[in-house]
Scaffold this motif. Structure first.
Motif, PDB file in Angstrom:
ATOM      1  N   TRP A  44      43.170  34.043  42.626  1.00 39.52           N
ATOM      2  CA  TRP A  44      42.889  34.230  41.200  1.00 39.52           C
ATOM      3  C   TRP A  44      44.161  34.173  40.358  1.00 39.52           C
ATOM      4  O   TRP A  44      44.107  33.769  39.191  1.00 39.52           O
ATOM      5  CB  TRP A  44      42.206  35.579  40.976  1.00 39.52           C
ATOM      6  CG  TRP A  44      40.902  35.768  41.668  1.00 39.52           C
ATOM      7  CD1 TRP A  44      40.624  36.641  42.680  1.00 39.52           C
ATOM      8  CD2 TRP A  44      39.650  35.097  41.395  1.00 39.52           C
ATOM      9  NE1 TRP A  44      39.303  36.565  43.057  1.00 39.52           N
ATOM     10  CE2 TRP A  44      38.684  35.628  42.288  1.00 39.52           C
ATOM     11  CE3 TRP A  44      39.276  34.108  40.483  1.00 39.52           C
ATOM     12  CZ2 TRP A  44      37.358  35.193  42.291  1.00 39.52           C
ATOM     13  CZ3 TRP A  44      37.952  33.670  40.492  1.00 39.52           C
ATOM     14  CH2 TRP A  44      37.014  34.205  41.381  1.00 39.52           C
ATOM     15  N   SER A  70      46.028  28.645  38.874  1.00 37.60           N
ATOM     16  CA  SER A  70      45.439  29.382  37.748  1.00 37.60           C
ATOM     17  C   SER A  70      46.425  29.593  36.609  1.00 37.60           C
ATOM     18  O   SER A  70      46.792  28.647  35.913  1.00 37.60           O
ATOM     19  CB  SER A  70      44.872  30.715  38.255  1.00 37.60           C
ATOM     20  OG  SER A  70      45.877  31.470  38.933  1.00 37.60           O
ATOM     21  N   LEU A  97      37.233  30.439  36.659  1.00 38.36           N
ATOM     22  CA  LEU A  97      38.135  31.344  35.962  1.00 38.36           C
ATOM     23  C   LEU A  97      38.784  30.650  34.768  1.00 38.36           C
ATOM     24  O   LEU A  97      38.988  31.270  33.715  1.00 38.36           O
ATOM     25  CB  LEU A  97      39.203  31.865  36.915  1.00 38.36           C
ATOM     26  CG  LEU A  97      40.211  32.852  36.317  1.00 38.36           C
ATOM     27  CD1 LEU A  97      39.508  34.094  35.763  1.00 38.36           C
ATOM     28  CD2 LEU A  97      41.256  33.259  37.355  1.00 38.36           C
ATOM     29  N   ALA A 146      33.252  35.073  37.795  1.00 42.00           N
ATOM     30  CA  ALA A 146      34.699  34.966  37.960  1.00 42.00           C
ATOM     31  C   ALA A 146      35.411  36.053  37.160  1.00 42.00           C
ATOM     32  O   ALA A 146      36.359  36.683  37.656  1.00 42.00           O
ATOM     33  CB  ALA A 146      35.177  33.586  37.512  1.00 42.00           C
ATOM     34  N   TYR A 147      34.944  36.302  35.953  1.00 36.87           N
ATOM     35  CA  TYR A 147      35.560  37.336  35.116  1.00 36.87           C
ATOM     36  C   TYR A 147      35.398  38.710  35.752  1.00 36.87           C
ATOM     37  O   TYR A 147      36.361  39.488  35.836  1.00 36.87           O
ATOM     38  CB  TYR A 147      34.929  37.327  33.725  1.00 36.87           C
ATOM     39  CG  TYR A 147      35.309  38.527  32.888  1.00 36.87           C
ATOM     40  CD1 TYR A 147      36.586  38.652  32.352  1.00 36.87           C
ATOM     41  CD2 TYR A 147      34.391  39.561  32.659  1.00 36.87           C
ATOM     42  CE1 TYR A 147      36.945  39.760  31.602  1.00 36.87           C
ATOM     43  CE2 TYR A 147      34.742  40.675  31.914  1.00 36.87           C
ATOM     44  CZ  TYR A 147      36.020  40.774  31.391  1.00 36.87           C
ATOM     45  OH  TYR A 147      36.365  41.882  30.659  1.00 36.87           O
ATOM     46  N   ALA A 150      37.804  38.838  38.890  1.00 38.20           N
ATOM     47  CA  ALA A 150      39.240  38.597  38.738  1.00 38.20           C
ATOM     48  C   ALA A 150      39.894  39.344  37.587  1.00 38.20           C
ATOM     49  O   ALA A 150      41.123  39.356  37.496  1.00 38.20           O
ATOM     50  CB  ALA A 150      39.486  37.098  38.557  1.00 38.20           C
ATOM     51  N   ARG A 151      39.131  39.987  36.705  1.00 40.44           N
ATOM     52  CA  ARG A 151      39.689  40.568  35.482  1.00 40.44           C
ATOM     53  C   ARG A 151      40.894  41.462  35.748  1.00 40.44           C
ATOM     54  O   ARG A 151      41.950  41.346  35.134  1.00 40.44           O
ATOM     55  CB  ARG A 151      38.621  41.365  34.717  1.00 40.44           C
ATOM     56  CG  ARG A 151      39.128  41.900  33.365  1.00 40.44           C
ATOM     57  CD  ARG A 151      38.486  43.210  33.004  1.00 40.44           C
ATOM     58  NE  ARG A 151      38.744  44.256  33.983  1.00 40.44           N
ATOM     59  CZ  ARG A 151      39.895  44.936  34.078  1.00 40.44           C
ATOM     60  NH1 ARG A 151      40.891  44.665  33.249  1.00 40.44           N
ATOM     61  NH2 ARG A 151      40.057  45.867  34.996  1.00 40.44           N
TER      62      ARG A 151
END
Length: 349
Positions: A44, A70, A97, A146-147, A150-151
């Motif tokens: 990520w 990323s 992402l 994804a949010y 991975a946030r």
């Protein structure tokens, strides 16, 4: 008045004609998903903590920026003042992402507001933005997933970028208004393209090359991260890279965590920059079977241990390496003939 109207119309048409045709970027084909991803992990965030070493190499390169991974792409793309961003990864989750980044860049007017949206307390706001940002149910669901996953990692990573670039005294998109505005403008003008792409597969990279050529542009920066350490330079990889319009002004930036190559002190990686024409030349060399083979001939750049720069082809680089080795051997031979140096005694009055 009629003459003035005609002049305005002519100026407008000339302006439109000067804009590159980006339609081919909007329809880039995705490569098939891989059977498995590296170590079964989604990367990520970047763990390349010395990206400041690439600043001078990528600065103001312009053109099309092509990169894997990323968050590092936004840092490098802003430094390069890229006119188009092509963000690809063989892991669909990283592409998802980038879709989150797209919505947040478009929503946040300043770097501070952008960072705020990644914080824990902004979750309800961001979820609403993502739901409104994607009409397609699958895209919306994948961006939300994804949010949600991975946030926390992105929040931590961006804070680290603030700290790292501060220590390096370099501007970054998470602090500097101009850097941030450049990336945000590319998103607002729909000049950022996200696609699942495999550097060694048959579809995406070659299609990117055709899209760049159709737009009458060049690849200014090709960012490969450490992807090359996981595959040989086979015919598909060689063919894909050759299709990217690059020249001596283009720059390839990469890292490598392989053994036998110097690493920047305290890090996992060797950092390398290379001109586009040099890379194309090396890919035409049958003896160059992988990135490590090539990096052995990359001379050190400046005074930073673990940073190299390669701008020549294989024949010239191998000859230069041979001469460096001969010079080193000559110094050793001279020291052996002279014997160990001894401290001089002062004369006794």
């Amino acid at each position: 008045m009629r003459v003035l109207a005609l002049l305005v119309a002519l100026a407008s048409s000339l302006s439109l004609a000067s804009e590159p045709t980006l339609s081919a970027f909007a329809s880039l084909p995705a490569d098939p998903p891989p059977a498995e991803i590296v170590r079964g992990l989604h990367y990520w965030i970047s763990n390349e903590n010395e990206l400041h070493l690439f600043h001078d190499a990528v600065k103001d390169k312009g053109g099309v920026y092509v990169g894997v991974g990323s968050d590092q792409n936004y840092l490098l793309g802003a430094w390069a003042r890229a006119e188009v961003l092509v963000l690809m990864d063989f892991d669909q989750s990283i592409v998802d992402l980038h879709r989150v980044y797209r919505v947040l860049f478009r929503a946040a007017e300043t770097p501070a507001d952008f960072l705020r949206l990644w914080r824990l307390e902004s979750r309800p706001e961001v979820r609403r933005l993502l739901q409104e940002g994607y009409a397609d149910p699958k895209e919306r669901a994948s961006a939300l997933r994804a949010y949600g996953t991975a946030r926390w990692a992105v929040d931590r990573r961006l804070k680290r970028v603030v700290e790292q670039m501060g220590k390096a005294s370099l501007p970054s998109f998470v602090v500097d208004a101009d850097e941030y505005a450049h990336i945000r403008r590319l998103f607002l003008e729909d000049k950022v393209f996200m696609v699942r792409g495999d550097l060694t597969a048959k579809r995406t990279v070659s299609a990117v090359g055709r899209a760049v050529a159709q737009a009458g542009m060049k690849v200014g920066v090709l960012y490969l991260s450490n992807a090359e350490q996981y595959f040989p330079y086979d015919k598909w990889y060689r063919s894909n890279i050759r299709e990217l319009p690059m020249d001596e002004h283009s720059v390839v930036v990469r890292t490598s965590g392989q053994r036998g190559i110097s690493h920047v002190k305290g890090t996992y990686y060797h950092y390398n920059t290379q001109s586009g024409s040099s890379f194309i030349s090396w890919l035409g060399d049958a003896k160059t079977r992988n990135v490590r083979t090539m990096l052995h001939y990359a001379p050190a750049a400046g005074t930073v241990y673990g940073l190299s720069r390669l701008d020549t082809g294989p024949e010239e680089a191998r000859e230069a390496a041979k001469q460096r080795l001969l010079a080193k051997q000559a110094v050793k031979k001279l020291k052996k003939v002279r014997g160990p140096s001894r401290p001089r005694r002062e004369a006794v009055p």
